[in-house]
Design a protein around this motif. Structure first.
Motif, PDB file in Angstrom:
ATOM      1  N   ASP A  42       0.801  -1.116   0.052  1.00  0.00           N
ATOM      2  CA  ASP A  42      -0.019   0.029   0.018  1.00  0.00           C
ATOM      3  C   ASP A  42       1.012   1.409  -0.032  1.00  0.00           C
ATOM      4  OD1 ASP A  42      -2.307  -1.613   0.113  1.00  0.00           O
ATOM      5  OD2 ASP A  42      -2.278  -1.709   2.328  1.00  0.00           O
ATOM      6  N   LYS A  43       2.114   1.131  -0.101  1.00  0.00           N
ATOM      7  CA  LYS A  43       2.905   2.194   0.057  1.00  0.00           C
ATOM      8  C   LYS A  43       4.294   1.909  -0.880  1.00  0.00           C
ATOM      9  CE  LYS A  43       2.007   3.720   4.743  1.00  0.00           C
ATOM     10  NZ  LYS A  43       2.207   3.925   5.906  1.00  0.00           N
ATOM     11  N   THR A  44       3.980   1.811  -2.179  1.00  0.00           N
ATOM     12  CA  THR A  44       4.929   1.296  -3.035  1.00  0.00           C
ATOM     13  C   THR A  44       5.836   2.466  -3.538  1.00  0.00           C
ATOM     14  OG1 THR A  44       3.672   1.595  -4.843  1.00  0.00           O
ATOM     15  CG2 THR A  44       3.846  -0.587  -3.624  1.00  0.00           C
ATOM     16  N   GLY A  45       6.989   2.225  -4.287  1.00  0.00           N
ATOM     17  CA  GLY A  45       7.536   3.441  -4.761  1.00  0.00           C
ATOM     18  C   GLY A  45       8.635   3.925  -3.722  1.00  0.00           C
ATOM     19  N   PHE A  46       8.705   3.542  -2.567  1.00  0.00           N
ATOM     20  CA  PHE A  46       9.686   4.139  -1.737  1.00  0.00           C
ATOM     21  C   PHE A  46      11.104   3.929  -1.790  1.00  0.00           C
ATOM     22  CE2 PHE A  46       5.972   5.178   0.257  1.00  0.00           C
ATOM     23  CZ  PHE A  46       6.050   5.829   1.589  1.00  0.00           C
ATOM     24  N   ALA A  47      11.376   2.651  -2.163  1.00  0.00           N
ATOM     25  CA  ALA A  47      13.057   2.264  -2.386  1.00  0.00           C
ATOM     26  C   ALA A  47      13.576   3.345  -3.707  1.00  0.00           C
ATOM     27  CB  ALA A  47      13.195   0.916  -3.151  1.00  0.00           C
ATOM     28  N   HIS A  48      12.582   3.692  -4.594  1.00  0.00           N
ATOM     29  CA  HIS A  48      13.065   4.579  -5.651  1.00  0.00           C
ATOM     30  C   HIS A  48      13.049   6.052  -5.064  1.00  0.00           C
ATOM     31  CE1 HIS A  48      12.194   7.091  -9.250  1.00  0.00           C
ATOM     32  NE2 HIS A  48      13.537   6.577  -9.473  1.00  0.00           N
ATOM     33  N   LEU A  49      12.255   6.471  -4.416  1.00  0.00           N
ATOM     34  CA  LEU A  49      11.952   7.603  -3.655  1.00  0.00           C
ATOM     35  C   LEU A  49      13.252   7.936  -3.085  1.00  0.00           C
ATOM     36  CD1 LEU A  49      10.443  10.371  -3.025  1.00  0.00           C
ATOM     37  CD2 LEU A  49       9.375   9.051  -1.128  1.00  0.00           C
ATOM     38  N   PHE A  50      13.724   7.015  -2.297  1.00  0.00           N
ATOM     39  CA  PHE A  50      14.874   7.149  -1.461  1.00  0.00           C
ATOM     40  C   PHE A  50      16.225   7.250  -2.168  1.00  0.00           C
ATOM     41  CE2 PHE A  50      13.431   6.602   2.837  1.00  0.00           C
ATOM     42  CZ  PHE A  50      14.254   7.036   3.559  1.00  0.00           C
ATOM     43  N   GLU A  51      16.149   6.523  -3.383  1.00  0.00           N
ATOM     44  CA  GLU A  51      17.333   6.924  -4.396  1.00  0.00           C
ATOM     45  C   GLU A  51      17.555   8.374  -4.586  1.00  0.00           C
ATOM     46  OE1 GLU A  51      18.367   6.630  -9.130  1.00  0.00           O
ATOM     47  OE2 GLU A  51      17.033   4.923  -8.308  1.00  0.00           O
ATOM     48  N   HIS A  52      16.337   9.147  -4.504  1.00  0.00           N
ATOM     49  CA  HIS A  52      16.295  10.568  -4.708  1.00  0.00           C
ATOM     50  C   HIS A  52      16.791  11.149  -3.412  1.00  0.00           C
ATOM     51  CE1 HIS A  52      14.896  10.552  -9.072  1.00  0.00           C
ATOM     52  NE2 HIS A  52      14.744   9.391  -8.784  1.00  0.00           N
ATOM     53  N   GLU A  74      31.995  12.231  -9.642  1.00  0.00           N
ATOM     54  CA  GLU A  74      30.742  12.185  -9.952  1.00  0.00           C
ATOM     55  C   GLU A  74      30.316  10.801  -9.314  1.00  0.00           C
ATOM     56  OE1 GLU A  74      30.749  11.734 -14.165  1.00  0.00           O
ATOM     57  OE2 GLU A  74      31.460   9.744 -14.078  1.00  0.00           O
ATOM     58  N   SER A  75      28.876  11.175  -9.297  1.00  0.00           N
ATOM     59  CA  SER A  75      28.025   9.944  -8.591  1.00  0.00           C
ATOM     60  C   SER A  75      26.625   9.793  -9.253  1.00  0.00           C
ATOM     61  CB  SER A  75      27.751  10.459  -7.127  1.00  0.00           C
ATOM     62  OG  SER A  75      26.772  11.335  -7.033  1.00  0.00           O
ATOM     63  N   ASN A  76      26.288   8.571  -8.848  1.00  0.00           N
ATOM     64  CA  ASN A  76      24.835   8.309  -9.466  1.00  0.00           C
ATOM     65  C   ASN A  76      24.559   7.055  -8.662  1.00  0.00           C
ATOM     66  OD1 ASN A  76      22.514   8.303 -10.985  1.00  0.00           O
ATOM     67  ND2 ASN A  76      23.603   8.902 -12.808  1.00  0.00           N
ATOM     68  N   ALA A  77      23.099   6.729  -8.918  1.00  0.00           N
ATOM     69  CA  ALA A  77      22.428   5.412  -8.332  1.00  0.00           C
ATOM     70  C   ALA A  77      21.455   4.771  -9.198  1.00  0.00           C
ATOM     71  CB  ALA A  77      21.755   6.028  -7.159  1.00  0.00           C
ATOM     72  N   PHE A  78      21.055   3.843  -8.839  1.00  0.00           N
ATOM     73  CA  PHE A  78      19.942   2.972  -9.470  1.00  0.00           C
ATOM     74  C   PHE A  78      19.105   2.178  -8.543  1.00  0.00           C
ATOM     75  CE2 PHE A  78      23.654   0.214 -10.246  1.00  0.00           C
ATOM     76  CZ  PHE A  78      22.863  -1.138  -9.762  1.00  0.00           C
ATOM     77  N   THR A  79      17.900   1.875  -8.749  1.00  0.00           N
ATOM     78  CA  THR A  79      16.971   1.061  -7.936  1.00  0.00           C
ATOM     79  C   THR A  79      16.490   0.011  -8.975  1.00  0.00           C
ATOM     80  OG1 THR A  79      16.414   3.097  -6.736  1.00  0.00           O
ATOM     81  CG2 THR A  79      15.106   1.093  -6.235  1.00  0.00           C
ATOM     82  N   SER A  80      16.151  -1.089  -8.388  1.00  0.00           N
ATOM     83  CA  SER A  80      15.441  -2.303  -8.912  1.00  0.00           C
ATOM     84  C   SER A  80      14.614  -2.703  -7.878  1.00  0.00           C
ATOM     85  CB  SER A  80      16.651  -3.110  -9.382  1.00  0.00           C
ATOM     86  OG  SER A  80      17.193  -4.211  -8.336  1.00  0.00           O
ATOM     87  N   TRP A 155       4.725  -5.233  -8.946  1.00  0.00           N
ATOM     88  CA  TRP A 155       4.689  -3.864  -9.213  1.00  0.00           C
ATOM     89  C   TRP A 155       6.044  -3.334  -9.740  1.00  0.00           C
ATOM     90  CZ3 TRP A 155       3.406  -5.301  -3.804  1.00  0.00           C
ATOM     91  CH2 TRP A 155       4.468  -5.111  -3.184  1.00  0.00           C
ATOM     92  N   ALA A 156       5.948  -2.318 -10.476  1.00  0.00           N
ATOM     93  CA  ALA A 156       7.289  -1.747 -10.859  1.00  0.00           C
ATOM     94  C   ALA A 156       8.162  -0.922  -9.756  1.00  0.00           C
ATOM     95  CB  ALA A 156       7.045  -0.946 -12.337  1.00  0.00           C
ATOM     96  N   THR A 157       9.217  -0.923 -10.370  1.00  0.00           N
ATOM     97  CA  THR A 157      10.112  -0.129  -9.240  1.00  0.00           C
ATOM     98  C   THR A 157       9.589   1.285  -9.006  1.00  0.00           C
ATOM     99  OG1 THR A 157      12.011  -1.439 -10.268  1.00  0.00           O
ATOM    100  CG2 THR A 157      12.727   0.643  -8.729  1.00  0.00           C
TER     101      THR A 157
END
Length: 414
Positions: A42-52, A74-80, A155-157
């Motif tokens: 009921d609270k999806t998308g949090f892992a990706h939100l945290f990447e930001h 330089e830096s970056n990140a990704f979520t799966s 559900w998608a990332t």
């Protein structure tokens, strides 16, 4: 052979060190064992939100990127669905800048209303641009819940829906951080021209005092075996009709995972593959077709997707595709073809491992799988695959009742 050293801090942080004396650059890679599969349904998308959110500044350092850029990095990140990975690349002599920044945001990420609202807006805009307003963008929002019914891969990332991100509270965000962003749930890989004691001193200096946190067990719902063909057609304003055949396949640690990967190359890996030569080149039913595996840690998906050629029908494609899938079971890949496929995979891996960042990320990932030395052993698994293995796994994969089909019908040419 990728050489490495491994040690663990008292707070549970697992550290991999890979020495490379040939480069003036260094990599600091931090893998957190959390992905979209760990979210509340009921609270999806949090892992990706945290990447930001992790780039929104900490209590002590309001701007993560500025100090790193001043240090030449330089830096970056990704979520799966399985992991969240952050990486920094910078001159080796400035390695402590990256360790300072990464350890500080692990310890004391800033939870300010401004940061949350800023990153919430960024994620919502990304949801709209990449998934809702882009041709074929919502395919995974439709295909995943068709292929999965109970496992959180359904559900998608990005999350199930925008509303879950819109409704995320500060309390929700803090709880997610406290549960997953801690030394006990992280793997740190440092790669560059250092010696082991030097790295141990750096890591103890910057991470040693961070509270361990708790490594939570994972008790995800198990997806039942699929016993019936599933199909859905959606109409969209897209240039061409598109198709996505998804077959349930073994998890990442299964001995049959690599066999499925080889099968994907045999069927649709390049212009020498079976599906390209028959369905695209000979029958001219499609303008593109490919086969690939999702690489999921839990039971994943083997995908065959592409675009229909003008004036061709889904029925024509379906008949031709299932004919080819039956052939790979009854007329298996030859020993010569298998050798070519293995050589191709070996070459791709060697090319990938030339990059310091790729080595650091792969070492972290294999450590998550159970042993960082998997980076050196996996090609041995591929080498042992036989023609019989491919036939056996193909027979298991390509059954109608193991298939989920999503068709995207173009409304532009109706």
């Amino acid at each position: 052979m990728v050489k490495f050293e491994r040690f663990t801090l008292d707070n549970g942080l697992r550290v991999i060190f890979h020495q490379d004396e040939t480069t003036p650059m260094a990599v600091v890679n931090t893998l957190y064992d959390v992905g979209a599969r760990d979210e509340n349904p009921d609270k999806t998308g949090f892992a990706h939100l945290f990447e930001h959110l992790m780039f929104g500044g900490s209590v002590n350092i309001p701007d993560f990127d500025a100090p790193l850029q001043r240090a030449g990095g330089e830096s970056n990140a990704f979520t799966s669905n399985d992991i969240t990975n952050y990486y920094d690349v910078l001159p080796a002599y400035n390695i402590e800048t990256a360790l300072w920044l990464e350890s500080d945001r692990m310890l004391s990420l800033a939870f300010t209303p401004k940061s949350l609202e800023t990153q919430r807006s960024v994620v919502i805009e990304e949801f709209k641009q990449r998934y809702l307003n882009q041709p074929y963008g919502d395919v995974w929002l439709k295909l995943r819940p068709l292929a999965y019914k109970t496992h959180p891969y359904l559900w998608a990332t990005i999350g199930k829906e925008i509303k879950h991100i819109e409704d995320a509270t500060m309390e929700d965000v803090r709880a997610f951080f406290d549960r997953y962003y801690c030394p006990a749930n992280a793997i740190l890989c440092i790669a560059g021209d250092f010696d082991l004691q030097e790295v141990k001193d750096y890591v103890n200096k910057w991470y040693g005092d961070i509270p361990s946190g708790i490594k939570h067990g994972r008790n995800l719902p198990v997806e039942a075996e699929q016993i019936e063909f599933r199909e859905e057609t959606i109409a969209r304003d897209v240039p061409s009709d598109a198709f996505y055949y998804a077959f349930r396949m073994p998890e990442r640690k299964s001995p049959d995972y690599q066999a499925a990967d080889v099968i994907s190359d045999a069927l649709g890996g390049d212009k020498s593959s079976r599906l390209y030569n028959v369905i695209q080149k000979k029958l001219k039913l499609v303008t593109e077709i490919q086969a690939y595996v999702m690489g999921s840690l839990d039971e994943g998906l083997f995908l065959i997707s592409g675009k229909l050629a003008p004036e061709k029908t889904f029925a024509e494609l379906d008949n031709a595709l299932w004919t080819e899938l039956e052939k790979i079971k009854t007329e298996p890949v030859t020993a010569k073809e298998l050798e070519r496929l293995k050589n191709k995979i070996q070459t791709a891996r060697e090319f990938q491992d030339q990059g310091l960042l790729n080595r650091a990320m792969n070492l972290s990932f294999y450590e998550l799988l159970g042993d960082a030395n998997g980076i050196n052993l996996e090609m041995d698994i591929y080498a042992m695959i036989t023609v019989g293995d491919l036939q056996r796994v193909s027979t298991r994969l390509f059954r109608k009742e193991n298939c989920t089909l999503l068709k995207v019908k173009s409304t532009l040419h109706a």
